[in-house]
Design a protein around this motif. Sequence first.
Motif, mmCIF file in Angstrom:
data_model
loop_
_atom_site.group_PDB
_atom_site.id
_atom_site.type_symbol
_atom_site.label_atom_id
_atom_site.label_comp_id
_atom_site.label_asym_id
_atom_site.label_seq_id
_atom_site.Cartn_x
_atom_site.Cartn_y
_atom_site.Cartn_z
ATOM 1 N N ASP A 12 27.860 64.806 -15.202
ATOM 2 C CA ASP A 12 26.646 65.562 -15.540
ATOM 3 C C ASP A 12 25.804 64.789 -16.553
ATOM 4 O OD1 ASP A 12 24.730 67.532 -15.763
ATOM 5 O OD2 ASP A 12 25.861 68.674 -17.251
ATOM 6 N N PRO A 13 24.905 63.941 -16.068
ATOM 7 C CA PRO A 13 24.061 63.184 -16.989
ATOM 8 C C PRO A 13 22.855 63.977 -17.512
ATOM 9 C CG PRO A 13 23.530 62.598 -14.753
ATOM 10 C CD PRO A 13 24.660 63.572 -14.682
ATOM 11 N N MET A 14 22.740 65.243 -17.158
ATOM 12 C CA MET A 14 21.559 66.023 -17.531
ATOM 13 C C MET A 14 21.428 66.180 -19.048
ATOM 14 S SD MET A 14 20.312 66.185 -14.679
ATOM 15 C CE MET A 14 18.900 67.213 -14.777
ATOM 16 N N THR A 15 22.498 65.997 -19.803
ATOM 17 C CA THR A 15 22.392 66.080 -21.263
ATOM 18 C C THR A 15 21.600 64.900 -21.827
ATOM 19 O OG1 THR A 15 24.480 64.916 -21.529
ATOM 20 C CG2 THR A 15 24.561 67.334 -21.483
ATOM 21 N N LEU A 16 21.341 63.895 -20.996
ATOM 22 C CA LEU A 16 20.605 62.722 -21.451
ATOM 23 C C LEU A 16 19.096 62.885 -21.303
ATOM 24 C CD1 LEU A 16 22.931 59.982 -19.995
ATOM 25 C CD2 LEU A 16 22.903 60.916 -22.301
ATOM 26 N N PHE A 17 18.673 64.041 -20.819
ATOM 27 C CA PHE A 17 17.249 64.316 -20.662
ATOM 28 C C PHE A 17 16.859 65.442 -21.597
ATOM 29 C CE2 PHE A 17 18.977 63.191 -16.461
ATOM 30 C CZ PHE A 17 18.443 61.924 -16.384
ATOM 31 N N SER A 18 15.769 65.238 -22.317
ATOM 32 C CA SER A 18 15.251 66.258 -23.218
ATOM 33 C C SER A 18 14.225 67.080 -22.439
ATOM 34 C CB SER A 18 14.614 65.589 -24.429
ATOM 35 O OG SER A 18 14.057 66.540 -25.276
ATOM 36 N N ASN A 19 14.461 68.353 -22.307
ATOM 37 C CA ASN A 19 13.590 69.254 -21.534
ATOM 38 C C ASN A 19 13.444 68.790 -20.088
ATOM 39 O OD1 ASN A 19 13.141 70.753 -23.855
ATOM 40 N ND2 ASN A 19 11.360 69.531 -24.400
ATOM 41 N N LEU A 20 14.376 67.980 -19.623
ATOM 42 C CA LEU A 20 14.409 67.479 -18.250
ATOM 43 C C LEU A 20 13.168 66.690 -17.852
ATOM 44 C CD1 LEU A 20 16.031 70.572 -16.533
ATOM 45 C CD2 LEU A 20 17.154 68.544 -17.432
ATOM 46 N N CYS A 40 12.002 63.852 -20.258
ATOM 47 C CA CYS A 40 12.049 62.578 -20.961
ATOM 48 C C CYS A 40 13.483 62.325 -21.429
ATOM 49 C CB CYS A 40 11.059 62.544 -22.121
ATOM 50 S SG CYS A 40 11.363 63.758 -23.401
ATOM 51 N N TRP A 41 13.729 61.096 -21.801
ATOM 52 C CA TRP A 41 15.075 60.728 -22.234
ATOM 53 C C TRP A 41 15.434 61.423 -23.544
ATOM 54 C CZ3 TRP A 41 17.506 58.658 -18.412
ATOM 55 C CH2 TRP A 41 16.875 57.779 -17.551
ATOM 56 N N ASN A 42 16.677 61.808 -23.698
ATOM 57 C CA ASN A 42 17.205 62.396 -24.929
ATOM 58 C C ASN A 42 17.749 61.238 -25.770
ATOM 59 O OD1 ASN A 42 18.535 63.735 -26.949
ATOM 60 N ND2 ASN A 42 19.656 65.112 -25.602
ATOM 61 N N TRP A 43 16.855 60.583 -26.536
ATOM 62 C CA TRP A 43 17.218 59.369 -27.247
ATOM 63 C C TRP A 43 18.332 59.547 -28.269
ATOM 64 C CZ3 TRP A 43 16.590 55.308 -24.766
ATOM 65 C CH2 TRP A 43 15.492 55.133 -23.924
ATOM 66 N N PRO A 44 18.381 60.632 -29.043
ATOM 67 C CA PRO A 44 19.518 60.765 -29.971
ATOM 68 C C PRO A 44 20.870 60.745 -29.255
ATOM 69 C CG PRO A 44 17.774 62.286 -30.564
ATOM 70 C CD PRO A 44 17.375 61.683 -29.253
ATOM 71 N N LYS A 45 20.949 61.407 -28.110
ATOM 72 C CA LYS A 45 22.200 61.440 -27.351
ATOM 73 C C LYS A 45 22.508 60.070 -26.735
ATOM 74 C CE LYS A 45 25.623 63.525 -25.186
ATOM 75 N NZ LYS A 45 26.816 63.901 -25.883
ATOM 76 N N ILE A 46 21.485 59.430 -26.153
ATOM 77 C CA ILE A 46 21.688 58.129 -25.503
ATOM 78 C C ILE A 46 22.119 57.088 -26.529
ATOM 79 C CG2 ILE A 46 20.497 56.248 -24.303
ATOM 80 C CD1 ILE A 46 18.823 58.405 -22.891
#
Length: 166
Positions: free
Chosen positions: A32-40, A42-48
């Motif tokens: 489940d890579p969806m946690t890597l997207f912020s608001n689906l 853009c990229w979730n940079w803190p997590k990445i």
Amino acid sequence: MTIRFWKDSWIPNINNLASFALYPLNEDELDDPMTLFSNLVCWNWPKIRQILPMHICNLIAGCDPPLLTNDNDQVFWNLEGNGKFSLRSAYSLLSNYNHENLGRNHNFNLIWDCKALPRFSVFLWKVAHGRLLTNAERFNRNMTSSSLCPRCNEAPETVIHVLRDC
């Protein structure tokens, strides 16, 4: 066909992202890579940045996040206009890579590893890659009516002429 974020090669020259993870990823994270997207969108940079090293994050930054549509992702070969792989384009890629990049890497190291001010390194890079906007280049781009050197008016103003001959 669905692209697997962690296991497929979707970034140029990177086999899979899971091999670059700073810690072992569990099956839930791999599936489940969806946690890597912020608001689906853009990229979730803190997590990445928590999971991957900075040089891989920079490569990801050059890619758009996937769009949420009902369509599946598809593999696209970007060296052909139709997106399909051909042996001709692969051969062309490999033969150009071997000849061009050997010299380029050497020049790159010479230029950027020298102990000089950054502006000099940038100037050397422009010279090495033919990026100085001389009159000869401006003439080729129809930006001027003459390719002659404005200093001597005897020869076309090329990089060699400016740096050595004039």
